[in-house]
Design a protein around this motif. Sequence first.
Motif, PDB file in Angstrom:
ATOM      1  N   MET A 171      54.919  51.677  85.502  1.00  0.00           N
ATOM      2  CA  MET A 171      54.511  52.084  86.934  1.00  0.00           C
ATOM      3  C   MET A 171      54.950  53.203  87.481  1.00  0.00           C
ATOM      4  O   MET A 171      55.699  54.081  86.912  1.00  0.00           O
ATOM      5  CB  MET A 171      54.971  50.805  87.892  1.00  0.00           C
ATOM      6  CG  MET A 171      56.354  50.891  87.870  1.00  0.00           C
ATOM      7  SD  MET A 171      57.171  49.620  88.867  1.00  0.00           S
ATOM      8  CE  MET A 171      59.102  49.355  88.401  1.00  0.00           C
ATOM      9  N   ALA A 172      54.190  53.705  88.668  1.00  0.00           N
ATOM     10  CA  ALA A 172      54.436  54.680  89.083  1.00  0.00           C
ATOM     11  C   ALA A 172      54.329  54.940  90.599  1.00  0.00           C
ATOM     12  O   ALA A 172      53.635  54.298  91.092  1.00  0.00           O
ATOM     13  CB  ALA A 172      53.484  56.132  88.560  1.00  0.00           C
ATOM     14  N   HIS A 173      55.317  55.626  91.278  1.00  0.00           N
ATOM     15  CA  HIS A 173      55.278  55.816  92.608  1.00  0.00           C
ATOM     16  C   HIS A 173      54.661  57.300  92.990  1.00  0.00           C
ATOM     17  O   HIS A 173      55.468  58.217  92.867  1.00  0.00           O
ATOM     18  CB  HIS A 173      56.682  55.506  93.192  1.00  0.00           C
ATOM     19  CG  HIS A 173      56.761  55.011  94.638  1.00  0.00           C
ATOM     20  ND1 HIS A 173      57.365  54.401  95.069  1.00  0.00           N
ATOM     21  CD2 HIS A 173      56.074  55.502  95.768  1.00  0.00           C
ATOM     22  CE1 HIS A 173      57.153  54.323  96.485  1.00  0.00           C
ATOM     23  NE2 HIS A 173      56.304  54.724  96.860  1.00  0.00           N
ATOM     24  N   ILE A 174      53.663  57.557  93.731  1.00  0.00           N
ATOM     25  CA  ILE A 174      53.108  58.842  93.886  1.00  0.00           C
ATOM     26  C   ILE A 174      52.786  59.154  95.399  1.00  0.00           C
ATOM     27  O   ILE A 174      52.335  58.021  96.104  1.00  0.00           O
ATOM     28  CB  ILE A 174      51.798  59.032  93.230  1.00  0.00           C
ATOM     29  CG1 ILE A 174      51.833  58.705  91.703  1.00  0.00           C
ATOM     30  CG2 ILE A 174      50.919  60.362  93.264  1.00  0.00           C
ATOM     31  CD1 ILE A 174      50.668  58.564  90.872  1.00  0.00           C
ATOM     32  N   SER A 175      53.417  60.154  96.044  1.00  0.00           N
ATOM     33  CA  SER A 175      53.139  60.325  97.280  1.00  0.00           C
ATOM     34  C   SER A 175      51.820  61.417  97.438  1.00  0.00           C
ATOM     35  O   SER A 175      52.118  62.652  97.137  1.00  0.00           O
ATOM     36  CB  SER A 175      54.464  60.959  97.856  1.00  0.00           C
ATOM     37  OG  SER A 175      54.374  61.342  99.221  1.00  0.00           O
ATOM     38  N   PRO A 176      50.921  60.761  97.991  1.00  0.00           N
ATOM     39  CA  PRO A 176      49.545  61.967  98.091  1.00  0.00           C
ATOM     40  C   PRO A 176      49.897  62.884  99.366  1.00  0.00           C
ATOM     41  O   PRO A 176      49.565  63.907  99.390  1.00  0.00           O
ATOM     42  CB  PRO A 176      48.560  60.990  98.697  1.00  0.00           C
ATOM     43  CG  PRO A 176      49.074  59.757  97.965  1.00  0.00           C
ATOM     44  CD  PRO A 176      50.493  59.538  97.943  1.00  0.00           C
ATOM     45  N   ALA A 177      50.645  62.356 100.184  1.00  0.00           N
ATOM     46  CA  ALA A 177      51.228  63.295 101.547  1.00  0.00           C
ATOM     47  C   ALA A 177      52.491  62.947 101.916  1.00  0.00           C
ATOM     48  O   ALA A 177      52.917  61.630 102.238  1.00  0.00           O
ATOM     49  CB  ALA A 177      50.168  63.179 102.688  1.00  0.00           C
ATOM     50  N   ASN A 178      53.368  63.810 102.151  1.00  0.00           N
ATOM     51  CA  ASN A 178      54.722  63.653 102.909  1.00  0.00           C
ATOM     52  C   ASN A 178      54.681  63.876 104.290  1.00  0.00           C
ATOM     53  O   ASN A 178      55.434  64.601 104.754  1.00  0.00           O
ATOM     54  CB  ASN A 178      55.670  64.375 102.075  1.00  0.00           C
ATOM     55  CG  ASN A 178      56.330  63.439 100.867  1.00  0.00           C
ATOM     56  OD1 ASN A 178      55.983  62.392 100.679  1.00  0.00           O
ATOM     57  ND2 ASN A 178      57.534  63.854 100.374  1.00  0.00           N
ATOM     58  N   VAL A 179      53.598  63.981 104.935  1.00  0.00           N
ATOM     59  CA  VAL A 179      53.380  64.131 106.414  1.00  0.00           C
ATOM     60  C   VAL A 179      52.464  63.070 107.003  1.00  0.00           C
ATOM     61  O   VAL A 179      51.892  62.187 106.207  1.00  0.00           O
ATOM     62  CB  VAL A 179      52.599  65.578 106.587  1.00  0.00           C
ATOM     63  CG1 VAL A 179      53.134  66.537 106.224  1.00  0.00           C
ATOM     64  CG2 VAL A 179      51.173  65.185 105.610  1.00  0.00           C
ATOM     65  N   CYS A 180      52.692  62.816 108.189  1.00  0.00           N
ATOM     66  CA  CYS A 180      52.108  61.722 108.909  1.00  0.00           C
ATOM     67  C   CYS A 180      51.643  61.965 110.457  1.00  0.00           C
ATOM     68  O   CYS A 180      52.276  62.724 110.904  1.00  0.00           O
ATOM     69  CB  CYS A 180      53.380  60.553 108.979  1.00  0.00           C
ATOM     70  SG  CYS A 180      52.542  58.862 109.289  1.00  0.00           S
ATOM     71  N   ASN A 181      50.411  61.281 110.872  1.00  0.00           N
ATOM     72  CA  ASN A 181      49.907  61.287 111.965  1.00  0.00           C
ATOM     73  C   ASN A 181      50.596  60.438 113.059  1.00  0.00           C
ATOM     74  O   ASN A 181      49.979  60.470 114.313  1.00  0.00           O
ATOM     75  CB  ASN A 181      48.205  61.250 111.835  1.00  0.00           C
ATOM     76  CG  ASN A 181      48.206  59.947 111.117  1.00  0.00           C
ATOM     77  OD1 ASN A 181      48.868  59.310 110.489  1.00  0.00           O
ATOM     78  ND2 ASN A 181      46.802  59.576 111.131  1.00  0.00           N
ATOM     79  N   VAL A 182      51.386  59.627 112.670  1.00  0.00           N
ATOM     80  CA  VAL A 182      52.029  58.820 113.801  1.00  0.00           C
ATOM     81  C   VAL A 182      53.561  59.127 113.748  1.00  0.00           C
ATOM     82  O   VAL A 182      53.853  59.545 112.794  1.00  0.00           O
ATOM     83  CB  VAL A 182      51.756  57.348 113.748  1.00  0.00           C
ATOM     84  CG1 VAL A 182      50.213  57.116 113.943  1.00  0.00           C
ATOM     85  CG2 VAL A 182      52.380  56.884 112.352  1.00  0.00           C
ATOM     86  N   HIS A 183      54.187  58.856 114.664  1.00  0.00           N
ATOM     87  CA  HIS A 183      55.810  59.241 114.805  1.00  0.00           C
ATOM     88  C   HIS A 183      56.735  58.094 114.948  1.00  0.00           C
ATOM     89  O   HIS A 183      57.501  57.999 116.035  1.00  0.00           O
ATOM     90  CB  HIS A 183      55.933  60.286 115.992  1.00  0.00           C
ATOM     91  CG  HIS A 183      55.205  61.650 115.822  1.00  0.00           C
ATOM     92  ND1 HIS A 183      55.853  62.631 115.204  1.00  0.00           N
ATOM     93  CD2 HIS A 183      53.893  61.588 115.801  1.00  0.00           C
ATOM     94  CE1 HIS A 183      54.705  63.446 114.984  1.00  0.00           C
ATOM     95  NE2 HIS A 183      53.701  63.150 115.480  1.00  0.00           N
ATOM     96  N   CYS A 184      56.745  57.242 113.970  1.00  0.00           N
ATOM     97  CA  CYS A 184      57.643  55.800 113.965  1.00  0.00           C
ATOM     98  C   CYS A 184      59.105  56.495 114.025  1.00  0.00           C
ATOM     99  O   CYS A 184      59.485  57.708 113.317  1.00  0.00           O
ATOM    100  CB  CYS A 184      57.491  55.184 112.841  1.00  0.00           C
ATOM    101  SG  CYS A 184      55.790  54.501 112.744  1.00  0.00           S
TER     102      CYS A 184
END
Length: 369
Positions: A61-74
């Motif tokens: 299995m693999a954990h892949i992050s396509p984006a370490n940015v976000c458009n909401v601010h939790c």
Amino acid sequence: MDARFLARNAVRIAARGELAFEFDRIPLVATGIRGRKLTNLVRIASNRLLPVATVQGYPYMAHISPANVCNVHCERCPAHDPATAARTFLPFDIYEKFMDGAAPYLLYAILWAWGEPLLNPDIYRMIESASRRNVLTVTSSNLNHFGEDHAREMVASGLDAIIVALDGTNPETYARTRPGGSYSAVVDNTRLLVEAKKRAGSSKPLINLRMVVTRENEAEVEDFKLLARELGVDMVSFKAFSTRQAGYSDPEWDRARVPGTTGLRWYEYGRDFTRKRARAEYNCRFPWTKPTLFPDGSILACEFDMGANHAFGNLHDSSFEDIWFGERAQTIRRAFQRNRNSLPFCRECVYDDAVIEGCVLAWEYLNDD
């Protein structure tokens, strides 16, 4: 997944080359488990069962992050923490370099980490590439950056499952838990995806409407189930709330945020809201079985190494095979085996002392298919 799990499923694997399993309670079926993929699965299972420091095979299995940015601010989300590495988009060529090395052995890929994956303009190409290589894909999204064209692309890409993070049944609750997002947009976009599946005659992706249960929204659990049914999604689930990240926890934050209902909590707490030692330390084997790929090309032992301070290596400099089997990775695995807490990101692991298996409190399948 370990040798015992494989033993229970040996007949299905031998007869049909299939393995049925769950990720976050999402039912998945991996197919085409023959030849080197089967041999590797048996080899890497030994790393799940035995305390062997040397990695025995490629990850399944693999954990892949396509984006370490976000458009909401939790609040307190690592996507907005300056200490979190690789706050950008994963380039498609680096993703492909990873898949060239790992995909022949992978059963599934988790396509999100500390950000909103659908912001990456290549996300559907990434999913399609994994599907073409017989790798199952699961992603999670706040579904704010979405529209009718995206819905069509997602269905066509072959995505197997998506978790839609909504966390409430009204705009007011949603605005407090996910500032900067739009409740009505998520509801409307979920409907778009349901309709796109129907028009395509596709059973995929499985749509899992999810609530992270906090004191803010725990009274809405039953209404959330009704909302899921009304939207026509395939599954509804409730995730436990935790403030534990990368070496720290905050009892005062837990006091303010964890649900008042004991049965909706991830941990058992003392009167001062320090966590009780409810269970043994989590038997983690991620350094042997699940690499994390950050958008800067770093290969990590765990997504909670958010500063990428203990990377196995970087795909800009080496192949995945050289990184996975390299001395740097082996050194980190040995350190992990001798004393897991010598690695800062392992301290206060979210899975330690949990009173539930995994992180999902409750779930319901709404579609018999």
